[in-house]
Scaffold this motif. Structure first.
Motif, PDB file in Angstrom:
ATOM      1  N   PHE A 199      -2.942   2.706  -4.710  1.00 14.21           N
ATOM      2  CA  PHE A 199      -3.165   3.719  -3.324  1.00 14.21           C
ATOM      3  C   PHE A 199      -4.695   4.728  -3.563  1.00 14.21           C
ATOM      4  CE2 PHE A 199      -4.661   8.785  -4.996  1.00 14.21           C
ATOM      5  CZ  PHE A 199      -3.709   8.956  -3.771  1.00 14.21           C
TER       6      PHE A 199
ATOM      7  N   SER B 133       0.871  -1.709   0.041  1.00 17.02           N
ATOM      8  CA  SER B 133       0.133   0.050  -0.399  1.00 17.02           C
ATOM      9  C   SER B 133       0.684   1.268  -0.130  1.00 17.02           C
ATOM     10  CB  SER B 133      -0.464   0.174   1.424  1.00 17.02           C
ATOM     11  OG  SER B 133      -1.603  -0.920   1.235  1.00 17.02           O
ATOM     12  N   HIS B 134       0.471   1.773  -0.810  1.00 15.51           N
ATOM     13  CA  HIS B 134       0.848   3.416  -0.899  1.00 15.51           C
ATOM     14  C   HIS B 134       0.926   4.136   0.323  1.00 15.51           C
ATOM     15  CE1 HIS B 134       2.129   7.986  -2.610  1.00 15.51           C
ATOM     16  NE2 HIS B 134       2.504   7.357  -3.158  1.00 15.51           N
TER      17      HIS B 134
ATOM     18  N   ILE C 206      -2.159   6.136   0.911  1.00 16.29           N
ATOM     19  CA  ILE C 206      -3.945   5.681   0.335  1.00 16.29           C
ATOM     20  C   ILE C 206      -4.774   6.236   1.555  1.00 16.29           C
ATOM     21  CG2 ILE C 206      -3.478   3.719   2.454  1.00 16.29           C
ATOM     22  CD1 ILE C 206      -4.410   1.872   0.420  1.00 16.29           C
TER      23      ILE C 206
END
Length: 123
Positions: A117, A25-26, A29
């Protein structure tokens, strides 16, 4: 976003592998869970998302998401999901711990910097 990358996320989800979910995950997110047209959970940023992922993991004895179909546009990958789970807790709607859930839904994935994202789960 590749289907293989999404499958990696789903495998981590099914295994309760919170560290792997966070790794995929960014840092910025944006997560939403929508059930019956209502937002039931949300998070912005990796710390808030990790908190929600940990909370959700505690709700289930077991869980399994299966991809049924996918479609992609330039920005989004849509995945039709079959979700099965056994609850670890009693829910407010009367479903009891130990009962099985079976839901159809859709997850929308958007990628940024080769990470998830935006993630929206809809059921």
């Amino acid at each position: 976003m590749s289907i293989a990358f999404i499958q990696k996320y789903i495998t981590a989800y099914n295994r309760f592998d919170i560290e792997q979910i966070v790794t995929l995950s960014h840092p910025e997110i944006v997560f939403k869970n929508i059930s019956n047209g209502q937002i039931t959970a949300g998070a912005i940023g990796i710390a808030a998302f990790q908190y929600i992922v940990r909370q959700a993991a505690g709700m289930f004895i077991s869980r399994s998401q299966t991809m049924k179909s996918t479609s992609q546009s330039a920005e989004l990958t849509l995945v039709d999901i079959h979700h099965q789970a056994v609850l670890a807790i009693n829910l407010a709607n009367g479903i009891k711990a130990g009962e099985k859930l079976s839901l159809q839904g859709q997850s929308e994935f958007e990628c940024k910097d080769n990470k998830i994202f935006r993630l929206t789960d809809i059921s």
